[in-house]
Design an enzyme around this catalytic site. Structure first.
Site, PDB file in Angstrom:
ATOM      1  N   LYS A  28       2.309  -7.070  13.606  1.00  0.00           N
ATOM      2  CA  LYS A  28       1.101  -6.313  13.255  1.00  0.00           C
ATOM      3  C   LYS A  28      -0.009  -6.764  14.187  1.00  0.00           C
ATOM      4  O   LYS A  28      -0.318  -7.951  14.249  1.00  0.00           O
ATOM      5  CB  LYS A  28       0.714  -6.579  11.802  1.00  0.00           C
ATOM      6  CG  LYS A  28      -0.422  -5.689  11.306  1.00  0.00           C
ATOM      7  CD  LYS A  28      -0.764  -5.910   9.844  1.00  0.00           C
ATOM      8  CE  LYS A  28      -1.802  -4.876   9.398  1.00  0.00           C
ATOM      9  NZ  LYS A  28      -2.210  -5.036   8.023  1.00  0.00           N
TER      10      LYS A  28
ATOM     11  N   THR B  30       0.791  -1.221   0.000  1.00  0.00           N
ATOM     12  CA  THR B  30       0.000   0.000   0.000  1.00  0.00           C
ATOM     13  C   THR B  30       0.827   1.275   0.000  1.00  0.00           C
ATOM     14  O   THR B  30       0.336   2.327  -0.345  1.00  0.00           O
ATOM     15  CB  THR B  30      -0.912   0.013   1.246  1.00  0.00           C
ATOM     16  OG1 THR B  30      -1.263  -1.317   1.543  1.00  0.00           O
ATOM     17  CG2 THR B  30      -2.144   0.797   0.984  1.00  0.00           C
TER      18      THR B  30
ATOM     19  N   THR C 220       1.764  -4.201   4.628  1.00  0.00           N
ATOM     20  CA  THR C 220       1.881  -4.298   6.085  1.00  0.00           C
ATOM     21  C   THR C 220       1.540  -5.677   6.641  1.00  0.00           C
ATOM     22  O   THR C 220       2.013  -6.033   7.714  1.00  0.00           O
ATOM     23  CB  THR C 220       0.971  -3.266   6.783  1.00  0.00           C
ATOM     24  OG1 THR C 220      -0.355  -3.442   6.298  1.00  0.00           O
ATOM     25  CG2 THR C 220       1.448  -1.868   6.509  1.00  0.00           C
ATOM     26  N   ASP C 221       0.728  -6.462   5.906  1.00  0.00           N
ATOM     27  CA  ASP C 221       0.220  -7.714   6.482  1.00  0.00           C
ATOM     28  C   ASP C 221       1.340  -8.654   6.936  1.00  0.00           C
ATOM     29  O   ASP C 221       1.248  -9.272   7.992  1.00  0.00           O
ATOM     30  CB  ASP C 221      -0.678  -8.445   5.482  1.00  0.00           C
ATOM     31  CG  ASP C 221      -2.045  -7.800   5.390  1.00  0.00           C
ATOM     32  OD1 ASP C 221      -2.240  -6.755   6.037  1.00  0.00           O
ATOM     33  OD2 ASP C 221      -2.906  -8.336   4.671  1.00  0.00           O
TER      34      ASP C 221
END
Lengths: 659, 462
Positions: free
Chosen positions: B263, B108, B184-185
């Site tokens: 995360k 992203t 980010t995952d």
């Protein structure tokens, strides 16, 4: 602003002068925002609420412009980026979740809200879209933490009847409400998030109103239609309107957040005149050979002329201003004094831009040096001639030039000076498309921001499109409220007086009335009175705190009126029992009483006459009135006055004057 | 469906109708339907959407869907194909500024909308980045290299190795720091992998992503990128670090050690947290302020230990109470070489798993125990269960996070399959994937509703 000032601005103006506004080419359209009466918000499950207490937490954000799918930046977005604001959001545990904070993607759209929006679109005679597409409308002013408002067109091309013609409805959109601004000072703006994401419909009319009066009337008409739907919220901030105004030769200007319908008249009137004044200014500039291309405006750093605090004081420049710039408008002498609104000149247009875009919001924020200064201009103090000469000499300005001083932090002054030059360039060519806010007198307006265009619209990739099924439309049509003007006619036909019909047509109890009125034997007029006037009066009674005047549930109410019809309860007895019912003091199964039988009435009258035989008034009529009152009271309204009178008249045939 | 398809995204009925009317996407049209006339531009349609509607962009900028069955005619007035592109400008070079390389993997941080699928797709050039975040030029001279364009969930061993090698080359070339744009995952998986594959880096290696895509005005991408570039160019910490929001406010970022970060929220900006320890530093686009005292400082040399290998015959098993032996059996049958268990409490599983676990160990499979509580240590001496499990040959992995243990085991198994050597390497920390001590403030999650916490939130930017 004093009332006298406002009165002066309004007095003697015929806001419906078709010829005057026709000559101006006055055109006006409305954008009405009305919150829907749903339990929850549009894209999350938070309850809708209004808060005035201390926030539970605060967060800080910034906004940046992005590109639309057509590959362009929106002008407003860029302007708002220039302001470099720190945006603070106040959060409330009860009404805000991580969705409003822009920390969670949207949940599926609230189906109750979608139903209501479809219903109102149908009432406006709109063509419904077949598939709802949620769009992002960018707002970089911070009023929405995502930086965009989720909005979707539900209906297009509707109309409402007005003055023997049709007012066209361009579109109805379902959208989430924005934050409330709490404070905007310098580079920090504070928003309250309570009403954020509350479902609302935005209704946009075509510019079909030809006078300010028409605009106000159509606004009222649309307001009545919305209330008649029974699907809208009432109360502070639940309905807001923006008004678009243009005249021949100008593009539309939006006046944002007009507080009350009647304010539309003076605001649109003076906006039209402002536009006319700006067109005249353009002609004056052209007459001097100044166009967008030939216009000369230069910016000079004159801070060193203002090192002396005494000097600063004489100009009204504060000590903490790090930079003072002078913008030289070549050949503009006298033109900043061109009047635009009552008591305001073109200089105010410059000050507005500087205030909003450069965040220089301590007024006055500019100073106009114009040789033959007479009287005070907006943001101007009297300037000694020798000081003015001093500045002119320093930057080599001609006597035909006008200077504008702007001061503040280095960055802001740079932005401010740039904005002044942008605005004067526009003046030579066009009336810039702006969003304007009303001033305290609610007659004049000030710059708020550049009017956003279609370039700020983006598809919302977080939400799938949703088809509107035929079955859904049929279901909604089945329970849709009639239009208020149709209802009014229908009620008048039932013998309900016009003033009452007008109230009932948009009353929350109207649906109940419509359902009940055909099926029971109660007089429609009395039912209307009960549901509108009695209800209101009883609700206003000040009783002990534990007693409230809540409407009982519809089933109970229906039973009540059915038995009233069946028992032929007299009007007065009905009022008494209705009042008890609303105060919760009427037992569950109690029925409104039947009228007294002739015998019961006779014996009651005899009783009253006997009790009051000593009371004598000067005239027979007064005596009869007194006895009538007593009988009514003691019967709890269970006899019609005409009936009592005729009995008393027979019983007291001759007049016996008081002793 | 190819890129030059004139009816992008349309299928079935809708495609038929548009074809028969001789029109195409991006056509500016007047459409006559049973309900009335509509004007606008025909937009591409999301491929997952039905074949019963066409999407029209009205002049006002709104999009609506029209049912194809009601369309009577379409008249094309003009053609206005959109070219969605961030204005590309050459990234300025300033000889006195430090050089930073941004390695792009997708995700992203650098993305834009795909109006065909309606999805966010990775996009990335230095020019675009500069167009979108011009402030970067004030921080450093930025070079970008696109390694892959994949979403976070599609990152795997192949990508870890390629990224590590690319980093090695940049260090050799003498950059002041490296920024890695990443979805980010699984950023914490990659961060762990890079921690093991690139040891003793002389310069900062900063991983960065965004939780709100850069097509949104409220995106965290710009702030994250600025913080990351500054930490890479000027920061003093030469480690693999994750640079993401500290609070949800645009206030400051945290630098998390690649071996201790995870995360922790599906959508919050401040989703990355250091577990069982404190973050290494706090940073802004202008400065890096270390919070921890023990970090590896930046050096002037170009020496780095590159060890980019991975054996992917490793699995992570998240234990649940009724787990059956067949889960473990199937891993044995499929010739896995390593198993990481995320056990309950201090590191436990039920009795029925003993037999297959014993079998696994006997067959030479390395079995590691971590805790699904995420915070805290494995402690297998406290209860009989733990002692039994150790007897079976299971290695307790101290306070290593399950995902980190998975990555490390894959990396270790690429060096040796000897169970004892594997266990020794696993338990020898490379950069704090195991810590000797857990500080008192290593486990801090505020609980809302408490007066003292609410008081804190009222006055602070959360």
């Amino acid at each position: 602003m004093s009332n006298a000032w406002r009165k002066k601005l309004i007095e003697g103006i015929d806001f419906d002068d078709v010829e005057f506004y026709g000559n101006l080419g006055f055109k006006c359209g409305l954008e009405i925002h009305q919150q829907l009466d749903t339990k929850k918000k549009l894209f999350c499950r938070c309850p809708v609420g209004y808060r005035n207490d201390e926030p539970d937490a605060i967060i800080l954000r910034h906004m940046r412009p992005t590109l639309s799918e057509m590959g362009t930046y929106d002008g407003t977005a860029l302007m708002e980026f220039k302001t470099k604001k720190q945006i603070i959001y106040q959060l409330y545990r009860g009404n805000v979740c991580t969705y409003e904070m822009d920390d969670t993607p949207p949940f599926p759209i609230n189906q109750e809200a979608l139903d209501y929006a479809i219903e109102i679109a149908l009432m406006l005679g709109c063509q419904l879209v077949d598939e709802v597409h949620i769009t992002r409308k960018q707002y970089l002013d911070g009023s929405i933490p995502t930086g965009f408002q989720r909005t979707a067109i539900i209906g297009l091309n509707g109309w409402i009847p007005y003055r023997d013609r049709k007012i066209r409805i361009q579109q109805l959109a379902l959208e989430e409400d924005a934050c409330r601004e709490v404070q905007d000072k310098g580079h920090t703006i504070i928003f309250r998030t309570d009403r954020l994401s509350t479902p609302l419909v935005e209704i946009v009319t075509k510019p079909d109103m030809h006078t300010p009066h028409e605009a106000a009337e159509v606004d009222e008409l649309l307001g009545r239609l919305l209330r008649a739907s029974g699907r809208v919220r009432r109360g502070i901030g639940s309905a807001r309107q923006d008004v678009n105004v243009s005249i021949t030769g100008s593009d539309r200007i939006e006046i944002k957040g007009v507080p009350r319908t009647p304010d539309i008249r003076p605001l649109t009137h003076y906006e039209a005149l402002r536009q006319k004044a700006l067109l005249e200014l353009r002609d004056k500039l052209h007459a001097r050979g100044i166009t967008e291309q030939t216009l000369k405006a230069t910016c000079h750093d004159v801070t060193k002329l203002f090192y002396d605090p005494q000097e600063r004081k004489r100009y009204g420049i504060p000590d903490d201003a790090d930079r003072v710039n002078a913008v030289n408008l070549v050949g503009w002498q006298g033109l900043l004094k061109h009047k635009t609104q009552p008591g305001l000149t073109f200089a105010a247009e410059l000050a507005g831009r500087v205030r909003v875009i450069a965040c220089l919001d301590r007024m006055p924020n500019i100073l106009v040096l114009d040789n033959q200064t007479e009287g005070k201009l907006h943001g101007e103090t009297d300037v000694p001639v020798e000081l003015e000469e001093h500045v002119r000499k320093a930057i080599g300005a001609d006597k035909n030039d006008t200077l504008v001083l702007v001061w503040g932090s280095v960055e802001d002054v740079k932005t401010g000076a740039e904005e002044i030059i942008i605005r004067v360039k526009e003046a030579a060519e066009i009336i810039p498309q702006e969003t304007r806010q009303h001033m305290v007198d609610k007659c004049r307006t000030d710059f708020e921001r550049i009017l956003p265009g279609p370039d700020r619209m983006y598809p919302d990739t977080d939400s799938p499109p949703e088809a509107i099924s035929k079955e859904r439309v049929v279901r909604i049509q089945g329970t849709m409220a009639p239009k208020p003007w149709d209802r009014e006619k229908e009620y008048a036909g039932m013998g309900i007086p016009a003033h009452l019909a007008r109230q009932l047509a948009i009353h929350p109890n109207a649906r109940f009335f419509d359902r009940l009125v055909g099926g029971i034997s109660i007089n429609p007029r009395i039912l209307a009175e009960a549901l509108v006037e009695w209800h209101r009066a009883i609700a206003r009674e000040k009783l002990a705190a534990e007693i409230t005047a809540d409407m009982p549930d519809e089933q109970r109410l229906e039973r009540f009126f059915i038995s009233a019809g069946k028992n032929r309860t007299p009007r007065r007895a009905l009022y008494c029992t209705f009042r008890l019912l609303l105060h919760g003091l009427y037992t569950k199964d109690a029925e409104p009483p039947a009228p007294l039988s002739t015998d019961e009435l006779k014996s009651l009258c005899e009783k009253v006459i006997a009790e009051r035989k000593d009371v004598r008034y000067k005239t027979r009529k007064l005596t009869l009135d007194f006895l009538l009152g007593e009988v009514i009271d003691q019967s709890a309204g269970r006899a019609e006055p005409e009936q009592i009178i005729s009995f008393l008249e027979n019983r007291i045939p001759s007049f016996q004057p008081a002793v | 469906m190819n890129e030059h398809d004139k009816l992008k995204g349309y299928k079935g009925k809708a495609r038929e109708v548009l074809e028969s009317m001789g029109t195409r996407v991006w056509a500016d049209v007047e459409i006559e339907t049973d309900k009335g006339i509509y004007e606008g531009i025909i937009l591409p349609r999301a491929e997952q959407a039905d074949d019963l509607h066409i999407v029209l962009k009205l002049e006002t900028g709104y999009n609506i869907g029209l049912a194809v069955h009601a369309i009577r005619s379409i008249k094309e007035k003009a053609f206005r194909e959109a070219h969605y592109k961030i204005p590309e400008q050459e990234f300025p070079y300033d000889p006195i500024k430090l050089n930073v390389t941004l390695l792009g993997t997708g995700g992203t941080i650098a993305s834009r909308l795909d109006y065909r699928t309606g999805a966010v797709i990775p996009a990335f050039t230095p020019g675009e980045l500069y167009g979108a975040v011009p402030e970067l030029a004030d921080i450093c001279n930025l070079k970008t290299k696109k390694l892959f364009g994949v979403f976070s969930e599609n990152m795997g061993p192949e990508q870890y190795i390629a990224t590590a090698k690319a980093i090695g080359r940049e260090i050799e070339a003498g950059v002041a720091g490296i920024v890695i744009g990443h979805g980010t995952d699984t950023m914490h998986h990659t961060a762990a992998a890079l921690t093991f594959m690139i040891q003793d880096s002389p310069v900062p290696i900063i991983m960065v992503g965004s939780q709100r895509s850069s097509d949104r005005p409220s995106s965290d991408a710009a702030f994250n990128l600025r913080c990351a570039c500054n930490a890479a160019a000027h920061g003093s910490i030469a480690e693999v670090l994750v640079c993401m929001f500290g609070p949800t406010s645009d206030a400051y970022n945290l630098l998390h050690r690649g071996s201790r970060v995870r995360k922790m929220h599906s959508s919050y900006r401040s989703t990355f947290r250091t577990l069982s320890d404190i973050p290494v530093a706090k940073c802004t686009p202008d400065e890096v302020n270390p919070i921890k005292k023990d970090f590896r400082p930046r050096r002037k040399d170009k020496n780095v230990k590159l060890d980019a290998v991975f054996d992917d015959r490793v699995a992570i098993v998240y234990y649940y109470p009724a787990m059956k032996p067949d889960i473990i059996e199937s891993l044995i049958d499929n010739e896995y070489k390593g198993i990481v268990i995320a056990g309950t409490g201090l590191g436990h599983v039920n009795k029925p798993l003993y037999a297959p676990l014993r079998k696994a160990c006997r067959m030479g499979i390395s079995v590691m125990m971590t805790v699904q509580t995420l915070w805290g240590y494995v402690q297998m001496f406290v209860y009989d269960t733990g002692r039994d499990l150790m007897e079976l040959g299971i290695t307790p992995c101290s306070n290593m996070l399950p995902e980190v243990a998975y990555i490390k085991l894959g990396w270790v198994l690429a060096h040796t399959h000897d169970r004892e050597k594997v266990a020794k390497m696993m338990l020898t920390p490379i950069n704090d994937e195991i810590t000797e001590r857990e500080p008192h403030d290593g486990y801090l999650i505020f609980q809302g509703g408490l007066p003292e916490v609410e008081e804190f939130l009222k006055g602070r930017l959360r």
